[in-house]
Design a protein around this motif. Sequence first.
Motif, short mmCIF file in Angstrom:
data_model
loop_
_atom_site.label_atom_id
_atom_site.label_comp_id
_atom_site.label_asym_id
_atom_site.label_seq_id
_atom_site.Cartn_x
_atom_site.Cartn_y
_atom_site.Cartn_z
N GLN A 4 -1.02 14.82 0.22
CA GLN A 4 -2.03 14.85 1.27
C GLN A 4 -2.55 13.45 1.63
OE1 GLN A 4 -1.72 16.84 -1.31
NE2 GLN A 4 -2.73 18.82 -1.07
N GLN A 5 -2.48 12.52 0.67
CA GLN A 5 -2.95 11.16 0.94
C GLN A 5 -2.15 10.49 2.05
OE1 GLN A 5 -2.90 10.20 -3.56
NE2 GLN A 5 -4.04 8.52 -2.64
N ALA A 6 -0.87 10.86 2.13
CA ALA A 6 0.04 10.16 3.04
C ALA A 6 -0.26 10.43 4.51
CB ALA A 6 1.49 10.54 2.72
N LYS A 7 -1.10 11.41 4.79
CA LYS A 7 -1.42 11.69 6.20
C LYS A 7 -2.06 10.50 6.88
CE LYS A 7 -6.08 13.64 5.54
NZ LYS A 7 -6.22 13.36 4.10
N SER A 8 -2.68 9.62 6.07
CA SER A 8 -3.33 8.44 6.65
C SER A 8 -2.33 7.48 7.28
CB SER A 8 -4.14 7.70 5.58
OG SER A 8 -3.29 7.25 4.54
N LEU A 9 -1.04 7.63 6.91
CA LEU A 9 -0.02 6.77 7.50
C LEU A 9 0.15 7.02 9.00
CD1 LEU A 9 2.76 6.90 4.75
CD2 LEU A 9 1.19 5.02 5.22
N LEU A 10 -0.20 8.24 9.44
CA LEU A 10 -0.04 8.57 10.85
C LEU A 10 -1.29 8.30 11.68
CD1 LEU A 10 1.95 11.94 10.69
CD2 LEU A 10 2.80 9.74 11.44
N GLU A 11 -2.38 7.93 11.02
CA GLU A 11 -3.64 7.74 11.73
C GLU A 11 -3.60 6.63 12.78
OE1 GLU A 11 -6.59 7.40 8.68
OE2 GLU A 11 -6.66 9.56 8.30
N PRO A 12 -2.89 5.50 12.54
CA PRO A 12 -2.83 4.48 13.60
C PRO A 12 -2.18 4.99 14.88
CG PRO A 12 -2.14 3.56 11.50
CD PRO A 12 -2.24 5.05 11.30
N TYR B 115 8.29 4.21 14.42
CA TYR B 115 7.50 3.56 15.47
C TYR B 115 6.28 2.85 14.87
CZ TYR B 115 4.42 3.02 19.50
OH TYR B 115 3.58 2.50 20.46
N GLU B 116 5.71 3.44 13.83
CA GLU B 116 4.51 2.86 13.23
C GLU B 116 4.77 1.53 12.55
OE1 GLU B 116 1.16 4.69 11.38
OE2 GLU B 116 2.12 6.64 11.55
N LEU B 117 6.03 1.23 12.30
CA LEU B 117 6.35 -0.06 11.71
C LEU B 117 5.88 -1.21 12.59
CD1 LEU B 117 9.99 0.58 10.37
CD2 LEU B 117 7.83 0.69 9.11
N PHE B 118 5.75 -0.91 13.89
CA PHE B 118 5.31 -1.94 14.83
C PHE B 118 3.78 -1.99 14.92
CE2 PHE B 118 9.52 -0.53 16.17
CZ PHE B 118 10.20 -1.75 16.25
N LEU B 119 3.10 -1.07 14.26
CA LEU B 119 1.64 -1.00 14.33
C LEU B 119 0.96 -1.52 13.07
CD1 LEU B 119 1.24 2.57 15.91
CD2 LEU B 119 1.45 0.38 17.08
N VAL B 120 1.73 -1.72 12.01
CA VAL B 120 1.15 -2.22 10.76
C VAL B 120 1.82 -3.56 10.43
CG1 VAL B 120 0.61 0.07 9.87
CG2 VAL B 120 2.83 -0.95 9.35
N GLU B 121 1.23 -4.27 9.51
CA GLU B 121 1.74 -5.60 9.14
C GLU B 121 2.74 -5.46 8.00
OE1 GLU B 121 0.08 -9.98 7.72
OE2 GLU B 121 -1.31 -8.46 8.47
N ILE C 234 8.85 4.19 2.93
CA ILE C 234 8.56 3.24 1.86
C ILE C 234 7.85 2.01 2.42
CG2 ILE C 234 9.60 1.69 0.14
CD1 ILE C 234 11.75 3.75 -0.35
N LEU C 235 8.33 1.50 3.56
CA LEU C 235 7.71 0.33 4.19
C LEU C 235 6.24 0.58 4.51
CD1 LEU C 235 10.57 -0.69 6.66
CD2 LEU C 235 9.80 -2.02 4.68
N LEU C 236 5.95 1.74 5.09
CA LEU C 236 4.58 2.05 5.45
C LEU C 236 3.68 2.21 4.22
CD1 LEU C 236 5.22 4.56 8.39
CD2 LEU C 236 4.16 2.29 8.57
N ALA C 237 4.22 2.87 3.19
CA ALA C 237 3.45 3.05 1.96
C ALA C 237 3.20 1.70 1.29
CB ALA C 237 4.21 3.97 1.01
N ALA C 238 4.19 0.81 1.35
CA ALA C 238 4.03 -0.52 0.77
C ALA C 238 3.00 -1.34 1.54
CB ALA C 238 5.37 -1.25 0.75
N ALA C 239 3.04 -1.24 2.87
CA ALA C 239 2.16 -2.05 3.72
C ALA C 239 0.72 -1.54 3.72
CB ALA C 239 2.69 -2.08 5.14
N THR C 240 0.52 -0.30 3.33
CA THR C 240 -0.83 0.27 3.35
C THR C 240 -1.36 0.51 1.94
OG1 THR C 240 0.16 2.46 3.66
CG2 THR C 240 -0.60 1.32 5.62
N PHE C 241 -0.75 1.43 1.22
CA PHE C 241 -1.25 1.81 -0.11
C PHE C 241 -1.05 0.70 -1.14
CE2 PHE C 241 -0.06 6.09 1.67
CZ PHE C 241 -1.37 6.50 1.88
N PHE C 242 0.18 0.16 -1.26
CA PHE C 242 0.45 -0.87 -2.27
C PHE C 242 -0.39 -2.12 -2.01
CE2 PHE C 242 2.96 -4.54 -3.82
CZ PHE C 242 3.05 -4.19 -5.16
#
Length: 418
Positions: A279-287, A173-179, A261-269
């Motif tokens: 523990q860093q990956a928890k930020s992916l759910l913050e939006p 679902y978050e794929l629709f919330l990030v670029e 992978i998509l979320l990590a690429a769109a945010t961290f990368f």
Amino acid sequence: MIKNIFQDLKRRDHKRYLGGLDVFKYIGPGLLVTVGFIDPGNWASNFAAGSEFGYSLLWVVTLSTVMLIILQHNVAHLGIVTGLCLSEAATKYTPKWISRPVLGTAVLASISTSLAEILGGAIALQMLFDIPIIWGSVLTALFVSIMLFTNSYKKIERSIIAFVSVIGLSFIYELFLVEIDWQAATAGWVTPSIPKGSMLIIMSVLGAVVMPHNLFLHSEVIQSHEYNKQDEASIRKVLKYELFDTLFSMIVGWAINSAMILLAAATFFKSGIQVEELQQAKSLLEPLLGNNAAIVFALALLMAGVSSTITSGMAAGSIFAGIFGESYHVKDSHSQVGILLSLGVALLLIFFIGDPFKGLIVSQMILSVQLPFTVFLQVGLTSSRKVMGDYVNSRWSTFVLYTIAAIVSALNIMLLFA
């Protein structure tokens, strides 16, 4: 007369409706396997892949999932047709000098899996209650052991699958919330590339999706559902519905792994941040979840760790019991030894791991190293008319299966020289 015709049509429609619902009776084994490959090891491998290499390693998830569908469907055939799990069939139909080394390394692969799952549970407990990794690992292993040996896991199995699935769908679902750069993502899904320094991550993602112990587990779970039938019509019916179960479950797994992978690429990368701890990956759910992201992420990770540790323990029990020509049963001494070996040795190894995140990555890589041995064994069995009778692999199926084994072997060789 007209009334009778309408009644007859009504009965036919009712039967057709019930027949259409038959498929739901056969959904289950595939989902249990899916839980095994959206485990903490997968989370670590996917987040590392996306944060370090962006969209370029999405092809590994696609290739792995295609391989997984073919292999899981093939091993389910073995269980349905013969009434034996992969380990039992290997013991019965192959010489000891072949079966014992392969099954022995499969037990080691299960230990590696359990190590990742227990570590995931421990990391979650640290996030939730600030419990040290070592003690969190002990608590996770102890809890899973109690659940396995009392069979109590069956009571909450569906709840765990549902909870983990909800979190997985949250990532989608978050794929629709990030670029997301969908053009780059589409190219990444279908274009193989091996960026410099990516070989370890590639093998980790591969090993995290196509897991050797899941091949043994799937063939065992088929037995527990009593799918093996004696008459040809029943066998063909079960084979048809099993394919739907496998396709549905594996595609869900592909979507969830790809989303990570998509979320990590769109945010961290995109931000130049390399994930070095889960523990860093928890930020992916913050939006989606705001300040509650860390708690929900940790709970999901804990559930994923517990549920996948259960499946790896069951797989180890099945493999070890199969060496003695027995099927898995928690009251059987050989099954118990397999479970204890998997969980106990994994827990012992955790005491010597300095970097939990690196331990997760390496453990998944080990699975890919063992995978070719299991695949060659499986294909040899399912391609034997003595074992499968009229349901033996076709020449085309055998070619495809051996090609998969060759690809995994080639990737392993490339890892050695990377």
